[in-house]
Design a protein around this motif. Structure first.
Motif, PDB file in Angstrom:
ATOM      1  N   ALA A 266      27.180 122.585 -34.985  1.00  0.00           N
ATOM      2  CA  ALA A 266      26.499 122.992 -33.908  1.00  0.00           C
ATOM      3  C   ALA A 266      25.120 122.939 -33.910  1.00  0.00           C
ATOM      4  CB  ALA A 266      27.282 124.152 -33.319  1.00  0.00           C
ATOM      5  N   GLN A 267      24.450 123.556 -35.003  1.00  0.00           N
ATOM      6  CA  GLN A 267      23.181 123.907 -35.251  1.00  0.00           C
ATOM      7  C   GLN A 267      22.409 122.220 -35.263  1.00  0.00           C
ATOM      8  OE1 GLN A 267      22.891 126.217 -38.668  1.00  0.00           O
ATOM      9  NE2 GLN A 267      23.289 128.203 -37.534  1.00  0.00           N
ATOM     10  N   LYS A 268      23.110 121.508 -35.856  1.00  0.00           N
ATOM     11  CA  LYS A 268      22.706 120.312 -35.914  1.00  0.00           C
ATOM     12  C   LYS A 268      22.470 119.212 -34.722  1.00  0.00           C
ATOM     13  CE  LYS A 268      23.641 115.571 -38.359  1.00  0.00           C
ATOM     14  NZ  LYS A 268      24.507 114.773 -39.149  1.00  0.00           N
ATOM     15  N   ALA A 269      23.723 119.468 -34.021  1.00  0.00           N
ATOM     16  CA  ALA A 269      23.657 118.909 -32.412  1.00  0.00           C
ATOM     17  C   ALA A 269      22.402 119.566 -31.669  1.00  0.00           C
ATOM     18  CB  ALA A 269      25.000 118.888 -31.896  1.00  0.00           C
ATOM     19  N   VAL A 270      22.280 120.768 -31.891  1.00  0.00           N
ATOM     20  CA  VAL A 270      21.137 121.187 -30.939  1.00  0.00           C
ATOM     21  C   VAL A 270      19.956 120.859 -31.308  1.00  0.00           C
ATOM     22  CG1 VAL A 270      20.112 123.669 -30.582  1.00  0.00           C
ATOM     23  CG2 VAL A 270      22.548 123.310 -30.247  1.00  0.00           C
ATOM     24  N   ALA A 271      19.665 120.976 -32.766  1.00  0.00           N
ATOM     25  CA  ALA A 271      18.202 120.506 -33.127  1.00  0.00           C
ATOM     26  C   ALA A 271      18.119 118.901 -32.751  1.00  0.00           C
ATOM     27  CB  ALA A 271      18.245 120.718 -34.952  1.00  0.00           C
ATOM     28  N   GLU A 272      19.083 118.175 -33.211  1.00  0.00           N
ATOM     29  CA  GLU A 272      18.755 117.030 -32.935  1.00  0.00           C
ATOM     30  C   GLU A 272      18.658 116.495 -31.584  1.00  0.00           C
ATOM     31  OE1 GLU A 272      21.955 114.781 -35.189  1.00  0.00           O
ATOM     32  OE2 GLU A 272      21.006 115.100 -37.011  1.00  0.00           O
TER      33      GLU A 272
ATOM     34  N   GLY B   5      35.624 128.648 -44.109  1.00  0.00           N
ATOM     35  CA  GLY B   5      35.026 127.269 -44.494  1.00  0.00           C
ATOM     36  C   GLY B   5      34.798 126.323 -43.138  1.00  0.00           C
ATOM     37  N   GLN B   6      35.772 126.344 -42.282  1.00  0.00           N
ATOM     38  CA  GLN B   6      35.863 125.604 -40.949  1.00  0.00           C
ATOM     39  C   GLN B   6      34.609 126.337 -40.125  1.00  0.00           C
ATOM     40  OE1 GLN B   6      39.875 126.202 -39.871  1.00  0.00           O
ATOM     41  NE2 GLN B   6      40.557 124.250 -40.907  1.00  0.00           N
ATOM     42  N   ALA B   7      34.557 127.540 -40.115  1.00  0.00           N
ATOM     43  CA  ALA B   7      33.572 128.146 -39.265  1.00  0.00           C
ATOM     44  C   ALA B   7      32.342 127.545 -39.607  1.00  0.00           C
ATOM     45  CB  ALA B   7      33.965 129.694 -39.227  1.00  0.00           C
TER      46      ALA B   7
ATOM     47  N   SER C 110      24.938 114.396 -26.885  1.00  0.00           N
ATOM     48  CA  SER C 110      26.355 113.988 -26.837  1.00  0.00           C
ATOM     49  C   SER C 110      26.975 113.616 -27.863  1.00  0.00           C
ATOM     50  CB  SER C 110      26.439 112.888 -25.764  1.00  0.00           C
ATOM     51  OG  SER C 110      27.642 112.560 -25.195  1.00  0.00           O
ATOM     52  N   LYS C 111      26.450 112.716 -28.765  1.00  0.00           N
ATOM     53  CA  LYS C 111      27.112 112.195 -29.984  1.00  0.00           C
ATOM     54  C   LYS C 111      27.372 113.636 -30.909  1.00  0.00           C
ATOM     55  CE  LYS C 111      25.681 109.581 -33.966  1.00  0.00           C
ATOM     56  NZ  LYS C 111      24.358 109.029 -34.638  1.00  0.00           N
ATOM     57  N   GLY C 112      26.377 114.546 -31.009  1.00  0.00           N
ATOM     58  CA  GLY C 112      26.627 115.601 -32.020  1.00  0.00           C
ATOM     59  C   GLY C 112      27.909 116.563 -31.337  1.00  0.00           C
ATOM     60  N   TYR C 113      27.955 116.789 -29.809  1.00  0.00           N
ATOM     61  CA  TYR C 113      29.122 117.554 -29.582  1.00  0.00           C
ATOM     62  C   TYR C 113      30.539 116.860 -29.430  1.00  0.00           C
ATOM     63  CZ  TYR C 113      25.180 120.677 -27.671  1.00  0.00           C
ATOM     64  OH  TYR C 113      24.159 121.518 -27.841  1.00  0.00           O
ATOM     65  N   LYS C 114      30.190 115.584 -29.548  1.00  0.00           N
ATOM     66  CA  LYS C 114      31.570 114.692 -29.713  1.00  0.00           C
ATOM     67  C   LYS C 114      32.078 114.712 -31.188  1.00  0.00           C
ATOM     68  CE  LYS C 114      30.923 111.069 -26.406  1.00  0.00           C
ATOM     69  NZ  LYS C 114      30.562 109.492 -26.181  1.00  0.00           N
ATOM     70  N   GLU C 115      31.215 114.907 -32.232  1.00  0.00           N
ATOM     71  CA  GLU C 115      31.570 115.038 -33.520  1.00  0.00           C
ATOM     72  C   GLU C 115      31.908 116.612 -33.587  1.00  0.00           C
ATOM     73  OE1 GLU C 115      31.998 114.651 -37.722  1.00  0.00           O
ATOM     74  OE2 GLU C 115      31.844 113.465 -36.062  1.00  0.00           O
ATOM     75  N   PHE C 116      31.350 117.607 -33.055  1.00  0.00           N
ATOM     76  CA  PHE C 116      31.874 118.954 -33.029  1.00  0.00           C
ATOM     77  C   PHE C 116      33.292 119.169 -32.477  1.00  0.00           C
ATOM     78  CE2 PHE C 116      32.459 123.098 -31.205  1.00  0.00           C
ATOM     79  CZ  PHE C 116      32.038 123.994 -32.153  1.00  0.00           C
TER      80      PHE C 116
ATOM     81  N   ARG D 104      35.503 116.847 -32.291  1.00  0.00           N
ATOM     82  CA  ARG D 104      36.448 116.025 -33.352  1.00  0.00           C
ATOM     83  C   ARG D 104      36.836 116.766 -34.332  1.00  0.00           C
ATOM     84  NH1 ARG D 104      36.416 113.294 -37.701  1.00  0.00           N
ATOM     85  NH2 ARG D 104      34.362 113.411 -37.983  1.00  0.00           N
ATOM     86  N   LYS D 105      35.759 117.670 -34.822  1.00  0.00           N
ATOM     87  CA  LYS D 105      35.710 118.566 -36.190  1.00  0.00           C
ATOM     88  C   LYS D 105      36.762 119.645 -35.796  1.00  0.00           C
ATOM     89  CE  LYS D 105      33.886 116.642 -39.923  1.00  0.00           C
ATOM     90  NZ  LYS D 105      34.623 116.416 -41.011  1.00  0.00           N
ATOM     91  N   SER D 106      36.720 120.186 -34.717  1.00  0.00           N
ATOM     92  CA  SER D 106      37.281 121.397 -33.887  1.00  0.00           C
ATOM     93  C   SER D 106      38.964 120.966 -33.634  1.00  0.00           C
ATOM     94  CB  SER D 106      36.787 121.749 -32.665  1.00  0.00           C
ATOM     95  OG  SER D 106      35.598 122.019 -32.597  1.00  0.00           O
ATOM     96  N   VAL D 107      39.043 119.831 -33.368  1.00  0.00           N
ATOM     97  CA  VAL D 107      40.655 119.339 -33.027  1.00  0.00           C
ATOM     98  C   VAL D 107      41.109 119.228 -34.562  1.00  0.00           C
ATOM     99  CG1 VAL D 107      41.988 117.464 -32.380  1.00  0.00           C
ATOM    100  CG2 VAL D 107      40.057 118.279 -30.952  1.00  0.00           C
TER     101      VAL D 107
END
Length: 160
Positions: A135-141, A126-128, A72-78, A80-83
């Motif tokens: 996303a990879q970090k969120a999934v791994a963590e 760069g954004q991608a 959840s924390k990782g996806y929130k960060e994802f 935020r960065k997407s926005v």
């Protein structure tokens, strides 16, 4: 609320198991000596098995809760960065349109378009990359607690 429900269910299960073991102990105590020994051994094995199963279940629950919180924390960060990326891209597009409206000639408009396209290609690339890494970090963590639990469960399942 989920934790309260989980705690209440666990308490009811513990109460039921305790009552069942007490009834089994009583029945074993009233049985003839040869049967009593077998019954007592069987009840002890059941108690030990239940204790191991309960500990494993609690560990599994904790692993899922940890995985959910981390993911959840990782996806929130994802998100935020997407926005942020979207906002940046929209602002860049409006800046480009404003510059395009102010173009004095067709050649200047084409030059603005080419420059904007190249610049946006680099920015979006760069954004991608950044979003992909997040996303990879969120999934791994997020899956780490489950992987750790799976390793424990595999060793738990091994005969001793």
């Amino acid at each position: 609320m989920a934790t309260t429900t989980k705690t209440a269910a666990a308490a009811k299960t513990d109460e039921f198991v305790t009552e069942s073991f007490a009834a089994a102990d009583k029945a074993a105590a009233e049985a003839p000596a040869p049967v009593r020994e077998i019954a007592e051994k069987t009840v002890k094995q059941a108690k030990d098995g239940y204790a191991r199963w309960k500990a494993a279940s609690e560990e599994a629950t904790d692993a899922f809760e940890d995985a959910y919180a981390t993911a959840s924390k990782g996806y929130k960060e994802f998100g935020r960065k997407s926005v942020e990326a979207t906002r940046s891209n929209v602002n860049a597009h409006f800046d480009f349109l404003q510059a395009l409206i102010g173009a004095k000639s067709v050649s200047q408009a084409i030059e603005l378009q080419t420059s904007y396209a190249q610049q946006q290609f680099e920015v979006v690339s760069g954004q991608a990359k950044e979003l992909s890494a997040l996303a990879q970090k969120a999934v791994a963590e997020g899956t780490k607690p489950l992987q750790d639990f799976a390793a424990k469960a595999a060793s738990f399942a091994q005969p001793k």
